[in-house]
Design a protein around this motif. Structure first.
Motif, mmCIF file in Angstrom:
data_model
loop_
_atom_site.group_PDB
_atom_site.id
_atom_site.type_symbol
_atom_site.label_atom_id
_atom_site.label_comp_id
_atom_site.label_asym_id
_atom_site.label_seq_id
_atom_site.Cartn_x
_atom_site.Cartn_y
_atom_site.Cartn_z
ATOM 1 N N ASN A 27 36.795 42.001 35.018
ATOM 2 C CA ASN A 27 36.712 43.230 35.803
ATOM 3 C C ASN A 27 35.872 43.019 37.048
ATOM 4 O O ASN A 27 36.257 43.397 38.145
ATOM 5 N N LYS A 28 34.733 42.403 36.843
ATOM 6 C CA LYS A 28 33.829 42.228 37.968
ATOM 7 C C LYS A 28 34.462 41.342 39.036
ATOM 8 O O LYS A 28 34.397 41.632 40.229
ATOM 9 N N ARG A 29 35.102 40.257 38.589
ATOM 10 C CA ARG A 29 35.742 39.364 39.548
ATOM 11 C C ARG A 29 36.797 40.105 40.368
ATOM 12 O O ARG A 29 36.864 39.998 41.578
ATOM 13 N N LEU A 30 37.603 40.914 39.688
ATOM 14 C CA LEU A 30 38.643 41.658 40.402
ATOM 15 C C LEU A 30 38.025 42.664 41.366
ATOM 16 O O LEU A 30 38.489 42.815 42.492
ATOM 17 N N TYR A 31 36.979 43.319 40.921
ATOM 18 C CA TYR A 31 36.279 44.245 41.815
ATOM 19 C C TYR A 31 35.798 43.500 43.042
ATOM 20 O O TYR A 31 35.906 43.968 44.170
ATOM 21 N N GLU A 32 35.230 42.334 42.797
ATOM 22 C CA GLU A 32 34.675 41.568 43.907
ATOM 23 C C GLU A 32 35.755 41.101 44.876
ATOM 24 O O GLU A 32 35.507 40.903 46.052
ATOM 25 N N LEU A 33 36.961 40.904 44.346
ATOM 26 C CA LEU A 33 38.069 40.508 45.218
ATOM 27 C C LEU A 33 38.649 41.721 45.939
ATOM 28 O O LEU A 33 39.604 41.599 46.693
ATOM 29 N N GLY A 34 38.114 42.874 45.667
ATOM 30 C CA GLY A 34 38.577 44.082 46.352
ATOM 31 C C GLY A 34 39.586 44.873 45.546
ATOM 32 O O GLY A 34 40.109 45.886 46.010
ATOM 33 N N ASN A 36 39.740 47.222 43.307
ATOM 34 C CA ASN A 36 38.849 48.185 42.698
ATOM 35 C C ASN A 36 39.600 49.486 42.457
ATOM 36 O O ASN A 36 40.700 49.670 42.947
ATOM 37 N N LEU A 60 47.560 37.929 46.447
ATOM 38 C CA LEU A 60 46.785 37.615 45.269
ATOM 39 C C LEU A 60 47.764 37.449 44.113
ATOM 40 O O LEU A 60 48.627 38.284 43.912
ATOM 41 N N ARG B 94 37.117 41.783 52.452
ATOM 42 C CA ARG B 94 36.677 40.991 51.315
ATOM 43 C C ARG B 94 35.632 39.959 51.724
ATOM 44 O O ARG B 94 34.729 39.635 50.965
ATOM 45 N N TYR B 243 30.855 47.399 48.438
ATOM 46 C CA TYR B 243 32.138 47.658 49.106
ATOM 47 C C TYR B 243 32.095 48.936 49.930
ATOM 48 O O TYR B 243 32.677 49.020 51.002
ATOM 49 N N MET B 481 44.390 34.063 41.438
ATOM 50 C CA MET B 481 44.321 33.121 42.532
ATOM 51 C C MET B 481 44.839 33.725 43.819
ATOM 52 O O MET B 481 45.819 34.448 43.833
#
Lengths: 73, 661
Positions: A27-34, A36, A60, B94, B243, B481
């Motif tokens: 979840n956090k990784r996806l949030y960080e990739l935007g 959200n 993505l 991002r 964000y 990815m």
């Protein structure tokens, strides 16, 4: 959870992310990739293999198992 | 010397910028996670030198992967005087997420807003002044691939060294801001005071590394226990607030067109990621590359270098003869050095050509698609799609291949990727193939080479499947990815990458292979009085001792055995040794005809399979030890590929004999 997930969408369909049920780290990784809550995405490819999304113009690829856990509206 | 660190997302052009700044030899990839190691270079500006450190490309500075930990540890502990944050102007949202974390760290930052040309093409309007004011950080527009804005960037970065660090103006919401203030108080007077802002945010973010670090601070520990129930909420809330801050900044400074155009990237992706065409296209691309490598590297250029080495050998021997050098010296120079090292050098054109093409493939962004199309196959085998990236890197050399497995976050995925990497046919094995191809399969060179690579992949995948069912059970982690836009390959990057590989190869030829060759030469002349390189020499005896093991595989000669033995030091040594023991120091044509005398096409195939699959080189074994921090796995990686190669070559030889080959 709404019933529809990312993997239910057809190519060129647009949607908003509702929630992600992937586990804490993912979840956090996806949030960080935007990716959200409320993020607008467009599905570009959804047949075999990972799903390809367009997120603010960037591509993505997300594994199918993960896409199943992302509910959309 | 002041230190300037480069930080940025994967595919932001960070490494290209690094090349532009330093002119150092660098490897540039176009897929997430290729920059695993710290790379440094020097920059001269106004008579001062600066040390530029290229940190791994990351999306965040958390503890998600080793890359992130490496990058943020350097910013905290490496004390860079200023950080250049490379931001992709076409993907600013991002990219600025990473910037927010630099602000949190309180480090001095200059933003290189890169790929401004592409942003212009996409009709993205950016107000640099507004962006810079809101972030509180100087910004320079750059196009690293065309060296635009570089001078200004250097100037700004150097000037920033003497300025105050930016102030973090992100608000994390009332509750979190209060918590942060609480924790900051607890850090006062401790050794971590300097980074109290950052540490308090990280602690609330649930960063395990940082929490481990502050374990002995009792007050802080209690505080953490008190807020335990809210940890997950806090963690995600902090990401959200970052964000939010980014979006606020962007809203005021950037205008993007509403309609996203169908780009060339989209059109190409329609074809190369197609469910039916994806894998065949990938196979065809690889096949064409191997064919071209052969035509250009071997047929067109290979002979030239071979000629040079040959004339060098003749020159050296007439020179040594003229000065009446002792026989022993002549033998060492001609048979040992020219024969052994020369046999390796001959393959430089081929290696150059192969890496030229692989570099182009990488630089365009296609490799990420290759990993994408292979994900299906990999999944079916219980492997993670990204495993394929470390496998492709392994084609160059298994050492970076093993290191590239760091991008796999899940331990299971990573261990499997690491253990199967040595089956990827590295560059050092090419010379062995070429000698045998020239001897037996001249007309089918491309196919044989392609098949060997394919066999390596196949064995790796099968072993991966076996490992995922036995040693490492459990779920693979999810595939996430980025597929970067296609870009025209930069010739500078491609050539630099190629030169890096050739230089590595030359260095190895001059050091480790030279050492191995010298050692083998010594073993070959003792006990004194024996015919050098004969079976009576120590070398011959070692070979004779090992040889029976390889008898069922068809190459149970002492010469073949000793060459495989030497190959564990470095794979190039296999050919070097064959050159020494079969051709008396002859390389190229002499070695090829000698090989024709002692091998048959069938034993050649069986020997090639063995060299492809058996024990990886010492450097790879050492890397596995370092990466797994375990002697057990180092021993495992030494032994199990040997068994696989040995069994397979026996099967091939025995079945082949039965079939009458």
């Amino acid at each position: 959870m709404t019933n529809k997930t990312l993997s239910d969408l057809h190519p060129n369909q647009e949607c908003k992310i509702h929630s992600i049920y992937g586990g804490r780290n993912v979840n956090k990784r996806l949030y960080e990739l935007g990716l959200n809550k409320g993020a607008k995405v467009k599905v570009l490819k959804n047949d075999v293999g990972p799903i390809i999304l367009s997120l603010s113009g960037n591509k993505l690829a997300l594994g199918r198992g993960l896409a199943d856990k992302i509910s959309v509206v | 010397m002041d230190i300037i660190a480069l930080v940025g997302n994967p595919n932001s052009g960070k490494t290209t910028l690094f090349n532009a700044l330093t002119g150092a030899n660098q490897h540039v990839g176009n897929w997430p996670g290729v920059t695993v190691e710290k790379k440094e270079g020097k920059l001269k500006f106004n008579d001062s030198f600066y040390n530029i450190v290229d940190l791994p490309g990351t999306y965040s500075l958390g503890a998600y992967s080793e890359d992130e930990i490496v990058a943020r540890d350097f910013i905290i502990k490496g004390n860079p005087h200023v950080v250049i944050n490379v931001v992709d102007a076409t993907n600013i949202e991002r990219n600025l997420y990473l910037t927010t974390q630099l602000l949190e760290m309180g480090t001095k930052v200059v933003i290189a807003l890169n790929m401004m040309d592409e942003a212009k093409q996409k009709k993205i309007e950016i107000n640099l002044d507004s962006l810079s004011n809101q972030l509180g950080v100087p910004i320079v527009a750059t196009v690293a691939s065309k060296r635009k804005g570089i001078d200004e960037l250097i100037e700004k970065a150097v000037a920033t060294i003497n300025e105050d660090p930016p102030v973090n103006s992100i608000s994390y919401g009332e509750e979190l801001d209060k918590e942060i203030a609480e924790i900051k108080k607890l850090l006062l007077g401790s050794r971590d005071e300097k980074f109290k802002d950052w540490i308090s945010i990280k602690v609330l973010e649930g960063d395990e590394e940082v929490i481990k670090h502050i374990q002995e601070n009792n007050g802080l520990k209690e505080r953490l226990i008190a807020i335990k129930d809210k940890a997950v909420d806090y963690e995600l809330e902090i990401v959200n607030k970052r964000y939010e801050f980014v979006n606020k900044v962007i809203e005021k400074s950037i205008k993007k067109p509403d309609e996203t155009l169908v780009t060339i990237t989209d059109k190409i992706d329609k074809i190369v990621t197609n469910k039916y065409l994806g894998i065949p296209i990938f196979a065809i691309i690889m096949y064409v590359i191997f064919q071209l490598t052969f035509v250009i590297g071997e047929d067109l250029l290979g002979g030239i270098v071979e000629g040079w080495i040959e004339s060098l050998g003749i020159m050296m021997s007439s020179f040594l003869y003229a000065i009446n050098s002792p026989d022993l010296v002549t033998s060492f120079v001609i048979e040992g050095i020219v024969g052994g090292v020369g046999a390796v050098i001959v393959f430089i054109p081929l290696i150059m050509t192969l890496y030229f093409f692989l570099g182009i493939l990488e630089d365009t962004g296609y490799m990420a698609r290759a990993a994408y199309v292979m994900d299906g196959v990999m999944r079916a085998l219980g492997l993670h799609g990204k495993t394929f990236i470390s496998m492709i890197v392994g084609f160059g050399c298994n050492v970076p291949g093993v290191m590239a497995t760091r991008t796999l976050e899940n331990k299971k995925d990573r261990m499997i990727a690491l253990l199967i990497n040595p089956f990827m046919s590295c560059g050092a094995r090419i010379p062995i193939y070429l000698v045998f191809i020239a001897a037996f399969f001249e007309s089918k060179g491309g196919i044989v080479l392609f098949s060997l690579y394919a066999l390596g992949i196949l064995v790796a995948l099968i072993m991966g499947k076996i490992f995922s069912k036995t040693l490492f059970k459990g779920e693979s982690s999810h595939f996430i990815m980025e597929l970067p836009p296609y870009r025209l390959p930069s010739m500078r990057n491609v050539l630099r990458n190629m030169w890096d590989k050739v230089w590595d190869f030359l260095k190895r030829a001059g050091t480790i292979i030279f050492a191995v060759v010298t050692l083998l030469w010594i073993l070959s002349i003792f006990p004194l009085g024996v015919e050098p390189y004969s079976q009576e020499s120590i070398l011959g005896r070692i070979g004779t001792f090992i040889a029976p093991i390889f008898k069922p595989a068809g190459f149970g000669t002492w010469q073949a055995s000793v060459s495989l033995f030497a190959g564990i030091a470095a794979k190039e040594a296999v050919v070097a040794v064959l050159g020494m023991v079969y051709a008396g120091g002859g390389e190229g044509a002499a070695l090829v005809s000698a090989v024709q005398d002692v091998f048959t096409p069938l034993t050649a195939v069986s020997f090639l399979i063995m060299t492809l699959l058996y024990t990886p080189c010492a450097a790879t074994i050492a890397t596995v030890k370092q990466e797994t921090k375990s002697y057990k796995w180092a021993a495992f990686i030494t032994i199990y590929p040997f068994i696989i190669g040995w069994v397979l070559s026996i099967i091939v030889y025995q079945v082949g004999t039965l079939l009458g080959f």
